[in-house]
Design an enzyme around this catalytic site. Structure first.
Site, short mmCIF file in Angstrom:
data_model
loop_
_atom_site.label_atom_id
_atom_site.label_comp_id
_atom_site.label_asym_id
_atom_site.label_seq_id
_atom_site.Cartn_x
_atom_site.Cartn_y
_atom_site.Cartn_z
N HIS A 117 0.85 -1.20 0.00
CA HIS A 117 0.00 0.00 0.00
C HIS A 117 0.88 1.24 0.00
O HIS A 117 2.09 1.14 0.11
CB HIS A 117 -0.99 -0.02 1.17
CG HIS A 117 -0.38 0.08 2.54
ND1 HIS A 117 0.44 -0.89 3.07
CD2 HIS A 117 -0.48 1.05 3.49
CE1 HIS A 117 0.80 -0.53 4.29
NE2 HIS A 117 0.26 0.64 4.57
N HIS A 133 1.42 3.92 1.92
CA HIS A 133 1.96 4.69 3.05
C HIS A 133 3.48 4.83 2.95
O HIS A 133 4.17 3.89 2.53
CB HIS A 133 1.56 4.04 4.38
CG HIS A 133 0.12 4.32 4.75
ND1 HIS A 133 -0.58 3.56 5.66
CD2 HIS A 133 -0.73 5.31 4.33
CE1 HIS A 133 -1.82 4.05 5.77
NE2 HIS A 133 -1.93 5.10 4.98
N ASP A 146 5.87 4.71 5.00
CA ASP A 146 6.74 3.73 5.67
C ASP A 146 6.73 2.38 4.95
O ASP A 146 7.28 1.39 5.46
CB ASP A 146 6.37 3.58 7.16
CG ASP A 146 4.96 3.03 7.36
OD1 ASP A 146 4.03 3.51 6.70
OD2 ASP A 146 4.80 2.10 8.20
N HIS A 147 6.14 2.34 3.74
CA HIS A 147 6.15 1.12 2.92
C HIS A 147 6.73 1.38 1.52
O HIS A 147 7.13 0.45 0.85
CB HIS A 147 4.73 0.54 2.81
CG HIS A 147 4.21 0.13 4.16
ND1 HIS A 147 4.11 -1.18 4.56
CD2 HIS A 147 3.83 0.86 5.22
CE1 HIS A 147 3.67 -1.24 5.80
NE2 HIS A 147 3.49 -0.01 6.24
N HIS A 151 -7.34 -1.10 5.89
CA HIS A 151 -6.32 -0.17 6.40
C HIS A 151 -6.23 1.02 5.44
O HIS A 151 -6.31 2.17 5.85
CB HIS A 151 -5.00 -0.90 6.53
CG HIS A 151 -3.84 -0.04 6.94
ND1 HIS A 151 -3.76 0.56 8.17
CD2 HIS A 151 -2.71 0.33 6.26
CE1 HIS A 151 -2.61 1.27 8.23
NE2 HIS A 151 -1.97 1.13 7.10
N ASP A 186 0.15 -3.88 6.32
CA ASP A 186 -0.47 -3.41 7.55
C ASP A 186 -1.92 -3.91 7.67
O ASP A 186 -2.74 -3.27 8.33
CB ASP A 186 -0.48 -1.87 7.61
CG ASP A 186 0.90 -1.28 7.83
OD1 ASP A 186 1.84 -2.05 8.10
OD2 ASP A 186 1.02 -0.05 7.74
N HIS A 225 5.27 -4.59 10.71
CA HIS A 225 5.68 -3.87 11.94
C HIS A 225 5.88 -4.84 13.10
O HIS A 225 5.19 -5.86 13.20
CB HIS A 225 4.62 -2.85 12.35
CG HIS A 225 4.49 -1.68 11.42
ND1 HIS A 225 5.24 -0.54 11.55
CD2 HIS A 225 3.69 -1.48 10.34
CE1 HIS A 225 4.91 0.32 10.59
NE2 HIS A 225 3.97 -0.23 9.84
FE FE Z 1 2.95 0.77 8.13
ZN ZN Z 2 0.13 1.59 6.59
#
Ligand code: FE
Ligand code: ZN
Length: 257
Positions: free
Chosen positions: A54, A56, A58-59, A113, A137, A175
């Site tokens: 996805h 985001h 942090d990905h 999410h 996530d 995570h």
């Molecule tokens: Fe994340």
């Molecule tokens: Zn995420």
């Protein structure tokens, strides 16, 4: 295919899929480029694919820099994420297949999410071996992602798809949230002996700073409250027998935990 777990940012995991015979690698959700580049250099491997779950940051934070180093790399992501994943070239839908080395991954559409989230499931090469699920996530060890762009109904549908995969599946989630997740789980499923045992094991692992990812899907089915909306303990903790409402109430309690 080997899976190599790399740590990134404060609590993210990046997964490197590595095929030593062909000296090639693919990466799932590169939060940042540096740890990936360092490992690839060590392995002397070429990066051929980026599999994003996805959009985001942090990905996908490492996408652009990895593309600069490996001009041949192909960037995969969900069709609904068009315009949100840097460098995305392939737009995947439920049931699509991706290839890496000797493995074929199945794309599972798991909105909730985010509205575009996908997971990648690589069935075992031989029956009886362990499969690999890269779920970003959506599903966490002992928990699930927050509902930023989706409804409880969508998340229940998505988690139902993941719950239907074989018990013998590695859950490679993005995570290290497991200890906190299980602390919460005990508040809604306190009499569950499998959960109690898992919590005790994870507490020891984390005190030694060991990773708790991957987990096994069979263990998640027994202990993760977000896969257990139809179990009596969770129904009574939420005072609801309606699956989506039960799930939504567990999610709401976790948001406030
Ligand atoms: Fe994340
Ligand atoms: Zn995420």
């Amino acid at each position: 295919m080997q899976v190599i777990r790399l740590e990134a940012l404060s609590d993210n995991y990046i997964f490197l899929l590595y095929e030593p015979e062909q000296n090639i690698a693919a990466v799932v959700d590169p939060a940042e480029a540096e740890p990936v580049l360092k490992k690839l250099k060590e392995l002397k491997a070429e990066l051929v694919a980026i599999f994003n779950t996805h959009h985001h940051q942090d990905h996908v934070g490492g996408n652009k820099q990895l593309m600069q180093h490996f001009s041949q790399v192909t960037v995969y992501g969900g069709a609904e994420d068009q315009g949100r994943i840097p460098g995305q070239q392939v737009f995947l839908q439920q049931g699509d297949r991706v290839e890496f080395a000797d493995r074929i991954g199945e794309v599972i559409f798991v909105p909730g999410h985010t509205r575009a989230h996908i997971a990648y499931y690589f069935p075992p090469v031989q029956p009886g071996e362990t499969g690999d699920l890269f779920c970003g996530d959506t599903l966490f060890a002992g928990g699930c992602g927050r509902l930023f762009e989706g409804t409880p109904q969508q998340m229940v549908d998505s988690l139902s798809k993941l719950r239907s995969l074989p018990d013998n599946t590695n859950v490679w989630c993005a995570h290290e949230y497991t200890l906190k997740n299980l602390q919460f789980a005990l508040t809604v499923d306190s009499e569950n002996p499998d959960l109690q045992n898992r919590y005790n094991q994870v507490k020891v692992s984390r005190s030694r700073q060991e990773a708790t990812v991957p987990s096994l899907l069979g263990v998640e089915k027994l202990t993760n409250p977000f896969l257990r909306w139809d179990k009596p303990a969770l129904q009574s903790a939420t005072n609801s027998h309606e699956p989506v409402q039960t799930f939504a109430r567990i999610r709401g309690m976790k948001d406030r935990f």
